[in-house]
Design an enzyme around this catalytic site. Structure first.
Site, PDB file in Angstrom:
ATOM      1  N   LYS A 171      19.476  74.813  42.143  1.00  0.00           N
ATOM      2  CA  LYS A 171      19.822  75.823  43.731  1.00  0.00           C
ATOM      3  C   LYS A 171      20.756  74.361  44.320  1.00  0.00           C
ATOM      4  O   LYS A 171      22.289  75.178  44.904  1.00  0.00           O
ATOM      5  CB  LYS A 171      18.669  76.184  44.318  1.00  0.00           C
ATOM      6  CG  LYS A 171      19.314  76.748  45.745  1.00  0.00           C
ATOM      7  CD  LYS A 171      19.801  77.740  46.229  1.00  0.00           C
ATOM      8  CE  LYS A 171      20.004  78.897  46.837  1.00  0.00           C
ATOM      9  NZ  LYS A 171      20.980  79.704  47.109  1.00  0.00           N
ATOM     10  N   LYS A 239      23.479  72.457  55.516  1.00  0.00           N
ATOM     11  CA  LYS A 239      22.027  71.843  55.093  1.00  0.00           C
ATOM     12  C   LYS A 239      21.816  71.568  53.549  1.00  0.00           C
ATOM     13  O   LYS A 239      21.947  70.386  53.043  1.00  0.00           O
ATOM     14  CB  LYS A 239      20.917  72.860  55.716  1.00  0.00           C
ATOM     15  CG  LYS A 239      19.236  71.838  55.511  1.00  0.00           C
ATOM     16  CD  LYS A 239      18.901  72.990  54.217  1.00  0.00           C
ATOM     17  CE  LYS A 239      19.076  74.107  54.143  1.00  0.00           C
ATOM     18  NZ  LYS A 239      18.183  75.288  53.215  1.00  0.00           N
TER      19      LYS A 239
HETATM   20  P1  NAD Z   1      17.095  83.045  58.356  1.00  0.00           P
HETATM   21  O1  NAD Z   1      17.621  82.461  59.437  1.00  0.00           O
HETATM   22  O2  NAD Z   1      17.803  84.377  57.884  1.00  0.00           O
HETATM   23  O3  NAD Z   1      15.920  83.712  57.965  1.00  0.00           O
HETATM   24  C1  NAD Z   1      14.836  82.802  58.441  1.00  0.00           C
HETATM   25  C2  NAD Z   1      13.340  82.883  58.822  1.00  0.00           C
HETATM   26  O4  NAD Z   1      12.281  82.822  59.010  1.00  0.00           O
HETATM   27  C3  NAD Z   1      14.084  83.954  60.002  1.00  0.00           C
HETATM   28  O5  NAD Z   1      13.400  85.470  60.466  1.00  0.00           O
HETATM   29  C4  NAD Z   1      12.781  83.109  61.511  1.00  0.00           C
HETATM   30  O6  NAD Z   1      12.346  83.753  62.865  1.00  0.00           O
HETATM   31  C5  NAD Z   1      11.520  82.684  59.782  1.00  0.00           C
HETATM   32  N1  NAD Z   1      10.798  80.966  60.106  1.00  0.00           N
HETATM   33  C6  NAD Z   1      11.330  80.408  60.800  1.00  0.00           C
HETATM   34  N2  NAD Z   1      10.524  79.113  61.026  1.00  0.00           N
HETATM   35  C7  NAD Z   1       9.421  79.901  61.239  1.00  0.00           C
HETATM   36  C8  NAD Z   1       7.948  79.039  61.149  1.00  0.00           C
HETATM   37  N3  NAD Z   1       7.595  78.510  61.355  1.00  0.00           N
HETATM   38  N4  NAD Z   1       7.036  80.190  60.869  1.00  0.00           N
HETATM   39  C9  NAD Z   1       7.400  81.836  60.898  1.00  0.00           C
HETATM   40  N5  NAD Z   1       8.494  82.320  60.768  1.00  0.00           N
HETATM   41  C10 NAD Z   1       9.350  81.179  60.544  1.00  0.00           C
HETATM   42  O7  NAD Z   1      17.378  82.459  56.755  1.00  0.00           O
HETATM   43  P2  NAD Z   1      17.552  83.425  55.231  1.00  0.00           P
HETATM   44  O8  NAD Z   1      19.808  83.384  55.129  1.00  0.00           O
HETATM   45  O9  NAD Z   1      16.837  83.576  55.857  1.00  0.00           O
HETATM   46  O10 NAD Z   1      17.399  81.809  54.511  1.00  0.00           O
HETATM   47  C11 NAD Z   1      16.095  81.569  54.048  1.00  0.00           C
HETATM   48  C12 NAD Z   1      16.255  80.414  52.985  1.00  0.00           C
HETATM   49  O11 NAD Z   1      16.619  80.660  52.039  1.00  0.00           O
HETATM   50  C13 NAD Z   1      16.492  79.897  53.201  1.00  0.00           C
HETATM   51  O12 NAD Z   1      16.219  77.612  52.345  1.00  0.00           O
HETATM   52  C14 NAD Z   1      18.282  79.287  53.068  1.00  0.00           C
HETATM   53  O13 NAD Z   1      19.264  77.792  52.498  1.00  0.00           O
HETATM   54  C15 NAD Z   1      17.597  80.044  51.780  1.00  0.00           C
HETATM   55  N6  NAD Z   1      19.165  81.025  51.646  1.00  0.00           N
HETATM   56  C16 NAD Z   1      19.328  81.909  52.221  1.00  0.00           C
HETATM   57  C17 NAD Z   1      20.834  82.551  51.651  1.00  0.00           C
HETATM   58  C18 NAD Z   1      21.628  83.653  52.370  1.00  0.00           C
HETATM   59  O14 NAD Z   1      22.884  83.553  51.794  1.00  0.00           O
HETATM   60  N7  NAD Z   1      21.419  84.020  53.296  1.00  0.00           N
HETATM   61  C19 NAD Z   1      20.877  82.716  49.700  1.00  0.00           C
HETATM   62  C20 NAD Z   1      20.372  82.136  48.731  1.00  0.00           C
HETATM   63  C21 NAD Z   1      19.049  80.948  49.651  1.00  0.00           C
END
Ligand code: NAD
Length: 297
Positions: A171, A239
């Site tokens: 990834k 990150k």
């Molecule tokens: P985001 O910020 O939209 O969502 C993260 C969620 O986690 C939020 O709803 C937040 O409230 C929750 N959260 C944070 N800390 C928490 C805790 N201690 N307990 C419970 N809930 C908690 O992030 P995202 O864009 O959905 O990304 C999530 C992961 O997926 C990341 O590692 C990111 O790098 C990866 N990712 C994102 C994408 C994208 O296009 N957004 C694509 C592939 C991978």
């Protein structure tokens, strides 16, 4: 099999809703955001009062969290998975995480009889909605096979890459390539516009030429519309690039392009765009050159 899903954001939200809607599994959910929880309750998810309650009542716990430190907090922190999950639980981390952090987490969870696999995803929020995301899995193959019905309920292109941490490595490498392409796209779009070509006409040409890619289209769409609302935040992209540089450091692999892109991301963050979409690296060029590249209204 009872699922517990933690982290219902841009990716976790749609992935969780797809598991609820496309499997026969009972899904408990937990997130710090009440709105994120409600969107999953609306399609049949069961809200847990706490992370501890979710961990204690799940056979498989899944996380989709922003940073490696969030994964550490939810797994090893007070009230977390290590303290509350029962022996025999499977833990799947869908976050883009550090291979070193997931190995540390797995070693601690193993002491409690919990098996960890890493399964980061690619394809963005749209892919997560459409169930077309790729899932890159590292860890025990028997556990991977057992979890296949869960993976199939929310993704496509599901691959087992090897030992624990292999999914994270794949990834990170993927994103390093994607963000380098984004930076090239931002430079190219600005150069074309500054040289006097209509940006929409240029976009049409590139979309059907060798410069086309998902990353290019993302930058072009966001730029032409002046819409920097995040589906993938710049802070998270930064990150991921950091994780790639860290891995290269560890292995002493020279990188020429990625450190430049990481620096561009630093500039964008310094200019206050960390909460914008990752494509907002374009804003560094726009602000520096005092020129916005937009489609005609
Ligand atoms: P985001 O910020 O939209 O969502 C993260 C969620 O986690 C939020 O709803 C937040 O409230 C929750 N959260 C944070 N800390 C928490 C805790 N201690 N307990 C419970 N809930 C908690 O992030 P995202 O864009 O959905 O990304 C999530 C992961 O997926 C990341 O590692 C990111 O790098 C990866 N990712 C994102 C994408 C994208 O296009 N957004 C694509 C592939 C991978």
């Amino acid at each position: 099999m009872k699922i517990g899903f933690v982290g219902l954001g841009h990716m976790g939200g749609p992935m969780c809703r797809n598991i609820i809607q496309h499997s026969n599994l009972e899904v408990s959910i937990f997130d710090l955001s009440p709105d994120a929880v409600q969107a999953c309750v609306d399609v049949g998810g069961k809200a847990s009062a706490s992370l501890a309650e979710l961990a204690a009542n799940s056979d498989v716990i899944m996380t989709s969290l922003p940073m490696p430190r969030d994964v550490e907090a939810v797994t090893l922190g007070p009230g977390g998975i290590a303290e509350n999950a029962k022996s025999g639980t499977i833990y799947i981390d869908l976050s883009t995480n550090s291979p070193m952090v997931i190995k540390k987490v797995a070693a601690e969870l193993e002491k409690k009889g919990i098996t960890t696999i890493d399964a980061p995803v690619s394809g963005g929020a749209i892919g997560a909605e459409k169930r077309t995301i790729a899932i890159m899995v590292g860890g025990d193959k028997t556990t991977y096979d057992k979890c296949m019905p869960i993976f199939e309920s929310f993704g496509a292109n599901i691959s087992h890459l090897g030992d624990l941490g292999s999914g994270c490595i794949a990834k990170i490498v993927n994103n390093m390539i994607a963000f380098s392409t984004m930076a090239a796209a931002a430079e190219g779009i600005m150069l074309g516009a500054a040289a006097g070509i209509d940006p929409e006409a240029l976009n049409q040409v590139i979309r059907t030429s060798s410069g086309n890619s998902m990353s290019y289209r993302g930058v072009a769409y966001k730029t032409l519309n002046g819409d920097w609302s995040p589906t993938f935040a710049l802070d998270l992209a930064y990150k991921d690039m950091h994780l790639a540089l860290e891995l290269a450091d560890e292995l002493a692999i020279p990188l020429q392009v990625s450190p430049q892109v990481h620096n561009l991301m630093r500039m964008a963050k310094g200019m206050g765009f960390g909460g914008d979409d990752a494509t907002a690296i374009m804003r560094v060029y726009e602000e520096t050159l005092n020129r916005k590249v937009r489609k005609k209204s």
